[in-house]
Write a protein that holds these residues in place. Structure first.
Motif: not given
Length: 112
Positions: A2, A4-6, A31-32, A36
């Motif tokens: 999975e 992770p979404e920002p 991206r983050y 994160q």
């Protein structure tokens, strides 16, 4: 795995031009947000590269990881452990080497 979404804007703008500090194309800083991702002092088995998506994550595959703190201008918040040392050749197993075939052992017994 999975991904992770920002949860906000990236720490570093991926479209910026900064030749003094080139950032890797796969860096999580592009991206983050800073909260994160982790920053290791160097590549390590603790943050392996995942060829299926081209990024590094912690060993448990939950947190993105950067391994070039000098490129993003941050101090490492994780110190990667030293590389695993190769086994000492002097401590190699002392067992018998080579193949052992049943017929060769029986031939030795009969000839003795």
């Amino acid at each position: 795995m999975e991904i992770p979404e920002p949860a906000g804007p990236p720490y570093i703008d991926p479209d910026r031009e900064d030749p003094s500090r080139p950032v890797c194309g796969i860096c999580p800083a592009t991206r983050y947000p800073r909260a994160q991702f982790l920053v290791y002092n160097r590549p390590s088995w603790e943050c392996p590269f995942h060829p299926e998506n081209g990024h590094r994550y912690t060993h448990d595959e939950t947190v993105p990881a950067c391994v070039h703190p000098d490129k993003i201008g941050l101090e490492p918040d994780r110190i990667a452990s030293p590389p695993k040392a190769p086994p000492d050749p002097g401590e190699a197993p002392t067992g018998r080497r080579g193949w052992s075939f049943p017929w060769s052992a029986s031939r030795r017994r009969r000839s003795s």
